[in-house]
Design a protein around this motif. Structure first.
Motif, PDB file in Angstrom:
ATOM      1  N   LEU A   1      35.451  47.973  48.881  1.00 19.15           N
ATOM      2  CA  LEU A   1      35.400  46.667  49.519  1.00 19.15           C
ATOM      3  C   LEU A   1      36.367  45.722  48.812  1.00 19.15           C
ATOM      4  CD1 LEU A   1      31.555  46.395  50.068  1.00 19.15           C
ATOM      5  CD2 LEU A   1      33.324  47.328  51.573  1.00 19.15           C
ATOM      6  N   ASN A   2      37.583  45.711  49.288  1.00 21.13           N
ATOM      7  CA  ASN A   2      38.646  44.979  48.619  1.00 21.13           C
ATOM      8  C   ASN A   2      38.876  43.610  49.235  1.00 21.13           C
ATOM      9  OD1 ASN A   2      39.212  47.149  46.902  1.00 21.13           O
ATOM     10  ND2 ASN A   2      40.549  48.095  48.422  1.00 21.13           N
ATOM     11  N   CYS A   3      39.564  42.772  48.476  1.00 18.34           N
ATOM     12  CA  CYS A   3      40.054  41.507  49.003  1.00 18.34           C
ATOM     13  C   CYS A   3      41.324  41.792  49.798  1.00 18.34           C
ATOM     14  CB  CYS A   3      40.350  40.558  47.849  1.00 18.34           C
ATOM     15  SG  CYS A   3      41.111  39.011  48.370  1.00 18.34           S
ATOM     16  N   LEU A   4      41.421  41.216  50.979  1.00 26.58           N
ATOM     17  CA  LEU A   4      42.580  41.474  51.831  1.00 26.58           C
ATOM     18  C   LEU A   4      43.844  40.769  51.342  1.00 26.58           C
ATOM     19  CD1 LEU A   4      40.944  41.226  55.369  1.00 26.58           C
ATOM     20  CD2 LEU A   4      41.417  43.270  54.021  1.00 26.58           C
ATOM     21  N   VAL A   5      43.676  39.796  50.445  1.00 23.22           N
ATOM     22  CA  VAL A   5      44.841  39.062  49.932  1.00 23.22           C
ATOM     23  C   VAL A   5      44.852  39.141  48.399  1.00 23.22           C
ATOM     24  CG1 VAL A   5      45.178  37.522  51.881  1.00 23.22           C
ATOM     25  CG2 VAL A   5      43.490  36.921  50.148  1.00 23.22           C
ATOM     26  N   THR A   6      44.699  40.356  47.888  1.00 22.33           N
ATOM     27  CA  THR A   6      44.540  40.591  46.452  1.00 22.33           C
ATOM     28  C   THR A   6      45.594  39.890  45.606  1.00 22.33           C
ATOM     29  OG1 THR A   6      43.511  42.731  46.840  1.00 22.33           O
ATOM     30  CG2 THR A   6      44.477  42.374  44.674  1.00 22.33           C
ATOM     31  N   ASP A   7      46.835  39.978  46.001  1.00 20.89           N
ATOM     32  CA  ASP A   7      47.915  39.417  45.189  1.00 20.89           C
ATOM     33  C   ASP A   7      47.910  37.897  45.163  1.00 20.89           C
ATOM     34  OD1 ASP A   7      48.739  41.991  44.698  1.00 20.89           O
ATOM     35  OD2 ASP A   7      50.225  42.016  46.311  1.00 20.89           O
ATOM     36  N   ALA A   8      47.103  37.274  46.032  1.00 24.21           N
ATOM     37  CA  ALA A   8      47.107  35.821  46.142  1.00 24.21           C
ATOM     38  C   ALA A   8      45.924  35.172  45.441  1.00 24.21           C
ATOM     39  CB  ALA A   8      47.108  35.417  47.620  1.00 24.21           C
ATOM     40  N   VAL A   9      45.015  35.975  44.854  1.00 21.43           N
ATOM     41  CA  VAL A   9      43.706  35.469  44.446  1.00 21.43           C
ATOM     42  C   VAL A   9      43.417  35.663  42.963  1.00 21.43           C
ATOM     43  CG1 VAL A   9      41.207  35.754  44.793  1.00 21.43           C
ATOM     44  CG2 VAL A   9      42.754  35.898  46.732  1.00 21.43           C
ATOM     45  N   LYS A  10      42.710  34.702  42.382  1.00 22.35           N
ATOM     46  CA  LYS A  10      42.062  34.924  41.094  1.00 22.35           C
ATOM     47  C   LYS A  10      40.717  34.201  41.116  1.00 22.35           C
ATOM     48  CE  LYS A  10      43.938  31.175  38.192  1.00 22.35           C
ATOM     49  NZ  LYS A  10      44.635  30.902  36.917  1.00 22.35           N
ATOM     50  N   GLN A  11      39.743  34.744  40.402  1.00 17.28           N
ATOM     51  CA  GLN A  11      38.406  34.165  40.375  1.00 17.28           C
ATOM     52  C   GLN A  11      38.336  33.093  39.300  1.00 17.28           C
ATOM     53  OE1 GLN A  11      35.627  37.415  40.090  1.00 17.28           O
ATOM     54  NE2 GLN A  11      36.582  38.484  41.803  1.00 17.28           N
ATOM     55  N   VAL A  12      37.727  31.950  39.660  1.00 15.75           N
ATOM     56  CA  VAL A  12      37.664  30.801  38.755  1.00 15.75           C
ATOM     57  C   VAL A  12      36.249  30.225  38.764  1.00 15.75           C
ATOM     58  CG1 VAL A  12      40.101  30.168  38.938  1.00 15.75           C
ATOM     59  CG2 VAL A  12      38.482  29.310  40.623  1.00 15.75           C
ATOM     60  N   ASN A  13      35.916  29.493  37.699  1.00 12.27           N
ATOM     61  CA  ASN A  13      34.611  28.840  37.578  1.00 12.27           C
ATOM     62  C   ASN A  13      34.807  27.394  37.149  1.00 12.27           C
ATOM     63  OD1 ASN A  13      32.660  31.205  37.892  1.00 12.27           O
ATOM     64  ND2 ASN A  13      33.988  31.961  36.254  1.00 12.27           N
ATOM     65  N   PHE A  14      33.934  26.517  37.630  1.00 10.59           N
ATOM     66  CA  PHE A  14      34.006  25.103  37.299  1.00 10.59           C
ATOM     67  C   PHE A  14      32.620  24.597  36.917  1.00 10.59           C
ATOM     68  CE2 PHE A  14      37.295  25.963  40.454  1.00 10.59           C
ATOM     69  CZ  PHE A  14      38.427  25.404  39.871  1.00 10.59           C
ATOM     70  N   SER A  15      32.578  23.652  35.990  1.00  2.88           N
ATOM     71  CA  SER A  15      31.335  22.961  35.655  1.00  2.88           C
ATOM     72  C   SER A  15      31.215  21.718  36.526  1.00  2.88           C
ATOM     73  CB  SER A  15      31.326  22.561  34.174  1.00  2.88           C
ATOM     74  OG  SER A  15      31.398  23.704  33.341  1.00  2.88           O
ATOM     75  N   ALA A  16      30.001  21.197  36.661  1.00  4.86           N
ATOM     76  CA  ALA A  16      29.804  19.979  37.442  1.00  4.86           C
ATOM     77  C   ALA A  16      30.704  18.874  36.912  1.00  4.86           C
ATOM     78  CB  ALA A  16      28.339  19.550  37.373  1.00  4.86           C
ATOM     79  N   GLY A  17      31.441  18.238  37.817  1.00  3.38           N
ATOM     80  CA  GLY A  17      32.362  17.171  37.436  1.00  3.38           C
ATOM     81  C   GLY A  17      33.800  17.617  37.280  1.00  3.38           C
ATOM     82  N   ASP A  18      34.036  18.919  37.195  1.00  6.37           N
ATOM     83  CA  ASP A  18      35.412  19.421  37.085  1.00  6.37           C
ATOM     84  C   ASP A  18      36.168  19.189  38.391  1.00  6.37           C
ATOM     85  OD1 ASP A  18      34.912  20.285  34.542  1.00  6.37           O
ATOM     86  OD2 ASP A  18      34.844  22.422  35.031  1.00  6.37           O
ATOM     87  N   VAL A  19      37.458  18.907  38.262  1.00  2.00           N
ATOM     88  CA  VAL A  19      38.312  18.657  39.424  1.00  2.00           C
ATOM     89  C   VAL A  19      39.022  19.944  39.828  1.00  2.00           C
ATOM     90  CG1 VAL A  19      40.286  17.344  40.301  1.00  2.00           C
ATOM     91  CG2 VAL A  19      38.655  16.256  38.743  1.00  2.00           C
TER      92      VAL A  19
END
Length: 232
Positions: A25-43
Motif C-alpha cells: 500500500l504505497n503513496c502514489l506521489v512518493t517522491d513528493a512527500v515526507k511525513q511531518v509532525n507539529f505541536s499545538a501553535g506551530d505554523v
C-alpha cells in the motif's frame, strides 16, 4: 514507499474502485512527500510566505486564518483528518493567501507542489485524486458556510461542535476542543459572552460537558435538534 497515512487522498486505498496496485500500500506521489509532525501553535505556513507545499492531515486539527492590515486574525476555515489538503487553494499561487496553524498536535504528509503537479501530468489517477480532494474541500467549505448561515446562536454553536466531532466519536462523544470560547466567537461571528452563555445552557440541559480543552457530547439527539432548530 509504504504509507501509513490511509486518510491521504494519494494513498492507494483511497480509491472508489479499490486498491490501484497489487503491490504494497504505497503513496502514489512518493517522491513528493515526507511525513511531518507539529505541536499545538506551530505554523505549517504563513500568509504571504512562498507557496511550496500542501499538507494531508492524518491526525489533529489545523486552523486556517487570514490577517488584516492592522494585524487582526480572522479564522476562515478548519482542516480535520480526511481528504482535505491544507494549502490546496494556493497550489498555483506564488504565495499563500492565508496562514495554517496547528490547533492541536498534528501529524501530516507534506507534499511538494512542484513534484505533485509533475506527477499529475504523467499519471491520470493522481489527477483524479486531486480532483476528489478539491471536491472534498468544497464540501467542507459548504458545511462551514451552513454553520455560519444559522441566524440562531445556539444552532451555530451546536452545528460547529458537530462539525468538529469525528464520526467515530458518536459512541462516547469525547474529543479535544482546541478552540477557546473567544476563538469560537470569532469563527461564528458571535460575541464571546454569547458563546459562553449558550454552551453553559447546553451543559445545564445535559447536552454537553465541556471541561477546559475537552468536549463530551452527552446527548447527540438533542445536539442535532439544536443544530437543526429554527433560524431565528
Amino acid at each position: 514507499m509504504t504509507c501509513p497515512n490511509c486518510l491521504c487522498p494519494f494513498h492507494e486505498l483511497h480509491s472508489d474502485d479499490g486498491i490501484l496496485s497489487s503491490a504494497e500500500l504505497n503513496c502514489l506521489v512518493t517522491d513528493a512527500v515526507k511525513q511531518v509532525n507539529f505541536s499545538a501553535g506551530d505554523v505549517l505556513f504563513a500568509q504571504g510566505q512562498r507557496s511550496a507545499s500542501l499538507f494531508s492531515v492524518s491526525s489533529g486539527l489545523v486552523k486556517i486564518s487570514c490577517h488584516s492590515t492592522d494585524g487582526r486574525e480572522q479564522i476562515v476555515g478548519l482542516s480535520i483528518p480526511g481528504k482535505l489538503l491544507v494549502g490546496l487553494q494556493s497550489i498555483n499561487d506564488r504565495c499563500y493567501e492565508y496562514s495554517a496553524v496547528a490547533a492541536s498536535e498534528v501529524s501530516a504528509c507534506k507534499i511538494s507542489h512542484r513534484a505533485l503537479l509533475t506527477a499529475v501530468r504523467s499519471r491520470p489517477e493522481i489527477a483524479m485524486r486531486l480532483i476528489a480532494a478539491v471536491n472534498a474541500q468544497l464540501a467542507h467549505s459548504r458545511s462551514l458556510m451552513l454553520v455560519m448561515g444559522h441566524k440562531c446562536a445556539a444552532a451555530k454553536i451546536a452545528s460547529f461542535l458537530l462539525l468538529l466531532a469525528p464520526e467515530k466519536h458518536n459512541g462516547n462523544g469525547r474529543f479535544t476542543l482546541p478552540f477557546s470560547r473567544n476563538d469560537m466567537a470569532g469563527i461564528l461571528g458571535l460575541s464571546e459572552e454569547t458563546v459562553c452563555r449558550q454552551m453553559a445552557e447546553m451543559k445545564r440541559n445535559g447536552v454537553i460537558y465541556a471541561p477546559r480543552g475537552r468536549m463530551e457530547i452527552q446527548d447527540w439527539d438533542r445536539l442535532h435538534a439544536i443544530a437543526e432548530g429554527p433560524a431565528a
